[in-house]
Design a protein around this motif. Structure first.
Motif, short mmCIF file in Angstrom:
data_model
loop_
_atom_site.label_atom_id
_atom_site.label_comp_id
_atom_site.label_asym_id
_atom_site.label_seq_id
_atom_site.Cartn_x
_atom_site.Cartn_y
_atom_site.Cartn_z
N SER A 71 161.83 75.88 123.02
CA SER A 71 162.13 74.45 122.92
C SER A 71 162.62 74.15 121.50
O SER A 71 162.00 74.60 120.53
CB SER A 71 160.87 73.62 123.20
N PRO A 72 163.71 73.40 121.36
CA PRO A 72 164.19 73.08 120.01
C PRO A 72 163.13 72.43 119.13
O PRO A 72 162.97 72.79 117.97
CB PRO A 72 165.36 72.13 120.26
N ALA A 73 162.38 71.49 119.71
CA ALA A 73 161.37 70.79 118.93
C ALA A 73 160.26 71.74 118.48
O ALA A 73 159.76 71.66 117.35
CB ALA A 73 160.78 69.63 119.74
N ARG A 74 159.86 72.66 119.38
CA ARG A 74 158.77 73.58 119.02
C ARG A 74 159.22 74.63 118.01
O ARG A 74 158.46 75.02 117.13
CB ARG A 74 158.19 74.22 120.28
N VAL A 75 160.45 75.13 118.14
CA VAL A 75 160.96 76.11 117.17
C VAL A 75 161.03 75.46 115.79
O VAL A 75 160.65 76.08 114.77
CB VAL A 75 162.34 76.64 117.60
N TRP A 76 161.53 74.25 115.74
CA TRP A 76 161.60 73.53 114.45
C TRP A 76 160.20 73.33 113.88
O TRP A 76 159.98 73.48 112.67
CB TRP A 76 162.30 72.20 114.65
N ASN A 77 159.24 73.01 114.74
CA ASN A 77 157.86 72.85 114.32
C ASN A 77 157.32 74.16 113.72
O ASN A 77 156.59 74.16 112.74
CB ASN A 77 157.01 72.41 115.53
N TYR A 78 157.72 75.28 114.31
CA TYR A 78 157.31 76.60 113.80
C TYR A 78 157.86 76.83 112.40
O TYR A 78 157.14 77.27 111.48
CB TYR A 78 157.80 77.67 114.76
N TRP A 79 159.13 76.53 112.19
CA TRP A 79 159.73 76.71 110.85
C TRP A 79 159.09 75.79 109.82
O TRP A 79 159.05 76.13 108.64
CB TRP A 79 161.22 76.44 110.91
N LEU A 80 158.60 74.64 110.26
CA LEU A 80 157.96 73.70 109.34
C LEU A 80 156.49 74.04 109.07
O LEU A 80 155.83 73.35 108.29
CB LEU A 80 158.06 72.27 109.88
N PHE B 68 163.71 50.53 112.38
CA PHE B 68 164.20 51.90 112.36
C PHE B 68 164.30 52.44 113.78
O PHE B 68 163.38 52.25 114.59
CB PHE B 68 163.26 52.79 111.54
N LEU B 69 165.41 53.11 114.07
CA LEU B 69 165.64 53.74 115.38
C LEU B 69 165.88 55.23 115.12
O LEU B 69 166.93 55.62 114.61
CB LEU B 69 166.86 53.09 116.05
N ASP B 70 164.90 56.06 115.45
CA ASP B 70 164.91 57.49 115.16
C ASP B 70 165.28 58.24 116.43
O ASP B 70 164.46 58.39 117.34
CB ASP B 70 163.54 57.92 114.64
N ILE B 71 166.52 58.70 116.52
CA ILE B 71 167.05 59.30 117.74
C ILE B 71 166.97 60.82 117.64
O ILE B 71 167.55 61.42 116.74
CB ILE B 71 168.50 58.85 117.99
N GLY B 72 166.24 61.42 118.58
CA GLY B 72 165.99 62.86 118.54
C GLY B 72 164.89 63.19 117.56
O GLY B 72 165.02 64.07 116.70
N CYS B 73 163.77 62.48 117.68
CA CYS B 73 162.72 62.51 116.66
C CYS B 73 161.97 63.84 116.58
O CYS B 73 161.48 64.22 115.53
CB CYS B 73 161.73 61.39 116.91
N GLY B 74 161.87 64.57 117.72
CA GLY B 74 161.14 65.82 117.71
C GLY B 74 159.64 65.62 117.67
O GLY B 74 159.13 64.50 117.80
N LEU B 75 158.91 66.73 117.49
CA LEU B 75 157.44 66.67 117.47
C LEU B 75 156.95 66.02 116.18
O LEU B 75 157.58 66.17 115.13
CB LEU B 75 156.86 68.07 117.60
N PRO B 76 155.81 65.34 116.25
CA PRO B 76 155.29 64.67 115.04
C PRO B 76 155.03 65.67 113.92
O PRO B 76 154.43 66.72 114.14
CB PRO B 76 153.99 64.04 115.53
N THR B 77 155.49 65.35 112.73
CA THR B 77 155.20 66.11 111.53
C THR B 77 155.01 65.11 110.39
O THR B 77 155.94 64.40 110.03
CB THR B 77 156.36 67.06 111.17
N ARG B 78 153.80 65.02 109.87
CA ARG B 78 153.52 63.99 108.86
C ARG B 78 154.21 64.30 107.53
O ARG B 78 154.28 65.46 107.13
CB ARG B 78 152.02 63.86 108.65
N PRO B 79 154.71 63.23 106.86
CA PRO B 79 154.72 61.86 107.34
C PRO B 79 155.87 61.63 108.31
O PRO B 79 157.00 62.08 108.08
CB PRO B 79 154.90 61.04 106.07
N GLY C 274 154.12 74.08 111.50
CA GLY C 274 153.23 73.37 112.41
C GLY C 274 152.51 74.28 113.39
O GLY C 274 152.60 75.52 113.32
N LYS C 275 151.81 73.67 114.34
CA LYS C 275 150.98 74.43 115.29
C LYS C 275 151.48 74.32 116.72
O LYS C 275 150.97 75.04 117.60
CB LYS C 275 149.54 73.92 115.22
#
Length: 564
Positions: free
Chosen positions: A319-328, A377-388, A330-331
Motif C-alpha cells: 500500500s502506498p500509505a503503508r510503504v511511506w509510513n515504513y520509510w518514515l 485546510f484541505l489535505d488531499i491524499g493525506c495518507g496514514l497519520p504521522t505526527r504532527p 512508523g509502525k
C-alpha cells in the motif's frame, strides 16, 4: 505661504524632514541638513540604518497584504517618500484602506498636497500616538475594526520615553483588534556606541527620544504571536536577498499576529474585493518552530464511515500509505510493504531523507499559512497519520482551524477514527479519489467555507495519476477557491538516476508511481502567485538552516489571486 504653527518652524531641526533628507527626499531645510550631517559625522551608518528601517516596513506591509490584510494603520508615518505605503499597497491591492496617524503639523500640511493613491481609502488623521483610545477612534472613522487590521508603530515609541508605558499602548491597541490582525514595530536600539552618540546629538536639539534595549523592545509583543524570524535587526527581517551590511542595523523590528481569543468567532477572508495586483517583493522566511500540539478533545468526523470489509485491506499487497509510513519509521506496515520499501532503499538510500524532508515541508508550510491568517485546510491524499498531522500543526497556531482530509485508502479510513481535533476546531475525513474533484469539493464544502480562503495540499500524491490528470486535479480545485487561498504542492522528481531506477523497481513490484519533471510541477502553479523561494527542493523551502543533502522532491506554495 509658510506655515508657522508650532512644530513647523524651518530654523530648527525637524525629525520628519531629517528623515526625508537621509532618504533622498526634498522636504528639508538648512537646519535639518546641518543636524543630519552632524549625526552622520559621529555615526556614518545613519542613512544606511534609516533606509533599512524603510525597507523593513515595505517588506512587512507586502507580506501582510500578500496574506489578505486589507486595512492598515500607519502610526507616525513621517513625510511621504518614494515607495512608502501608499504606492506599495496600491500595487498589491487597490481596494486597501489606509489611515496614517500623525500629530506633526508639517506632515499633515504635506499630506494635504498628496495626489490620490491607488488604494481604496487613504487618509491622514491628527492624533497622539501615546493615546490608544485616540488612535483607535481615528482608525475607526474609516476602518472596520471587527476585521483584521495591521497597525504599524514605525520608530515612534521611543518618544514615549518609558518601555512600560509603550508596552501598555501596544497591548491596549492590540486588545481592541480582531484575531488575525497584526502589529508591526521597529525602534532604534542602543546596540552601538555610534548610535548612542548620534542620539545624544539629536536629543541635545530637543528630539526627546530614548533608545531601546532589545529585551524591553521584546516586551511590546507580549501576548502576540511573533512571526519568524522574530525580533531581529530590521535588515535581517526576511530580507529577500543576502544581507550585505558589515554589522546589523541598530534598529530592531518584528511583526506579530493577534491570536484568536477564547470564544471568539473565526475571522476569514479579505476585508474587501478580490486581489488583483502583482506581488513583486521576494520573501525568504525562517519558519518558526511548530509548538507541541495542545491536548486534544474532539474526535474526527468520518464521512462514509462504515467499516471497510477486511478483504479491502489486502495486507498481502503493498500500500502506498503503508510503504511511506515504513520509510518514515512508523509502525503501520506489513511484510509486502517492507519488501517494496527495502527494494527502493537498496537502489535509492536517499528515500528516507526525502520522506523526512516531506514532513518538514508540511510542517513549515502549514505553520506559515496558519500564522499568516489561513483558517481552513484541505489535505488531499493525506495518507496514514504521522505526527504532527496537518490539523495538529494548524490548530497549534489557530485552535479553531478547520481541516478536511481526503484519501481513498481503506486503511487510512480506519486510522482516521483516531484523529483528534484541537479545542474549537473541526477535523473531517472524506473518502474520495483525488481525480473526482467535483466530489472532493462538494463534500469538503460541508465543513469548509469555500467562499473564504482555503489552503489545499497535494503532498506527494500526484505521482499516482498521469500528468494530464495531475494538472486537471490541481486546476479544478484551485479554480474553485476564493482569492487569498493557497496551493501547497510537492512531488518526487526525476532529478537523479537513482530515484528513476528505484521507482522503476517499485512499479515492477505492483506499486506504480510516476516521477514528475520540474517543468510539470511549474505548470501546476500557472495562474497563481508563487511565494518565495519558488519551486525548489523541498528541504530548501525556507529552511531553519542550510541543507547539505539534495532530495529528489520539488515543491512550492502559491497564492490564488483575484479574478476579473
Amino acid at each position: 505661504m509658510t506655515d508657522v504653527r508650532p512644530g513647523s518652524a524651518t530654523d530648527v531641526p525637524h525629525r520628519a524632514r531629517m528623515w526625508s533628507y537621509w532618504l533622498g527626499g526634498k522636504d528639508h531645510y538648512a537646519a535639518d541638513r546641518r543636524c543630519a550631517d552632524a549625526v552622520s559625522a559621529v555615526y556614518p551608518r545613519a542613512a544606511e540604518v534609516i533606509r533599512a528601517t524603510h525597507g523593513f516596513v515595505q517588506r512587512a506591509v507586502r507580506h501582510l497584504a500578500e496574506h489578505g490584510v486589507r486595512q492598515f494603520v500607519d502610526v507616525g508615518p513621517g513625510l511621504p517618500v518614494d515607495r512608502d505605503l501608499r504606492p506599495a499597497l496600491g500595487e498589491l491591492a487597490p481596494a486597501t484602506r489606509v489611515v496614517h496617524i500623525d500629530q506633526d503639523p508639517f506632515v499633515l500640511i504635506r499630506a494635504q498636497a498628496l495626489p490620490p493613491s491607488g488604494t481604496g481609502i487613504d487618509v491622514y488623521r491628527d492624533a497622539d500616538h501615546r493615546d490608544p483610545a485616540a488612535l483607535l477612534a481615528a482608525a475607526a472613522t474609516v476602518l472596520d475594526l471587527t476585521r483584521p487590521v495591521a497597525v504599524l508603530f514605525t520608530g515612534v515609541l521611543g518618544y514615549v520615553r518609558s518601555p512600560q508605558r509603550a508596552a501598555k499602548i501596544v497591548q491596549e491597541v492590540a486588545a481592541a483588534l480582531a484575531p488575525g490582525s497584526a502589529v508591526v514595530v521597529w525602534e532604534a536600539t542602543a546596540t552601538s556606541a555610534g548610535m548612542r552618540s548620534a542620539m545624544a546629538i539629536r536629543n541635545a536639539d530637543g528630539a526627546g527620544y530614548d533608545l531601546w534595549d532589545v529585551a524591553d523592545l521584546r516586551s511590546l509583543f507580549a501576548g502576540l504571536d511573533l512571526l519568524g524570524p522574530g525580533l531581529v535587526p530590521v535588515d535581517e527581517w526576511w530580507p529577500g536577498r543576502a544581507v550585505t551590511s558589515t554589522a546589523p542595523a541598530d534598529a530592531y523590528g518584528g511583526v506579530a499576529r493577534v491570536p484568536a481569543r477564547t470564544g471568539a468567532a473565526p475571522v476569514t477572508g479579505p476585508i474587501t474585493g478580490p486581489i488583483t495586483g502583482p506581488i513583486t517583493a521576494p520573501i525568504t522566511a525562517v519558519p518558526r518552530p511548530v509548538p507541541e500540539p495542545e491536548p486534544v478533545t474532539t474526535p474526527i468526523t468520518v464521512l462514509d464511515a462504515a467499516p471497510p470489509p477486511a478483504a479491502e485491506l489486502r495486507t498481502e499487497r503493498p500500500s502506498p500509505a503503508r510503504v511511506w509510513n515504513y520509510w518514515l519509521g512508523g509502525k503501520d506496515h506489513y511484510a509486502a510493504d517492507r519488501a517494496v520499501g527495502d527494494a527502493v532503499l537498496a537502489l535509492y538510500p536517499g528515500i528516507r531523507d526525502l520522506a523526512a524532508a516531506s514532513r518538514r515541508f508540511l510542517v513549515h508550510t502549514v505553520d506559515h499559512l496558519a500564522r499568516s491568517g489561513v483558517r481552513q485546510f484541505l489535505d488531499i491524499g493525506c495518507g496514514l497519520p504521522t505526527r504532527p498531522n496537518t490539523h495538529e500543526i494548524a490548530q497549534a497556531v489557530v485552535p479553531d482551524a478547520r481541516v478536511v482530509y481526503v484519501d481513498n485508502d481503506p486503511q487510512v479510513l480506519i486510522h482516521s477514527r483516531a484523529f483528534q481535533a484541537g479545542r474549537g476546531g473541526v477535523v473531517t475525513y472524506i473518502e474520495a479519489d483525488l481525480r473526482d474533484t467535483a466530489t472532493v469539493l462538494a463534500r469538503a464544502g460541508t465543513d469548509l467555507d469555500l467562499t473564504a480562503p482555503v489552503a489545499v495540499l497535494f503532498m506527494g500524491v500526484l505521482g499516482f495519476v498521469d500528468a494530464p490528470e495531475m494538472h486537471h486535479a490541481v486546476r479544478s480545485i484551485t479554480s474553485a477557491l476564493a482569492p487569498g487561498s493557497h496551493l501547497v504542492l510537492w512531488e518526487s522528481t526525476d532529478t537523479s538516476p537513482q530515484i528513476q531506477a528505484a521507482v522503476a523497481a517499485q512499479t515492477g513490484m505492483g506499486l506504480p508511481y510516476r516521477l514528475s519533471t520540474v517543468a510539470e510541477l511549474r505548470d501546476c502553479f500557472t495562474g497563481l502567485e508563487l511565494l518565495e523561494p519558488g519551486i525548489v527542493p523541498i528541504n530548501a523551502w525556507r529552511p531553519e538552516q542550510p541543507q547539505p543533502v539534495h532530495v529528489d522532491g520539488y515543491g512550492g506554495v502559491a497564492r490564488v489571486v483575484g479574478r476579473w
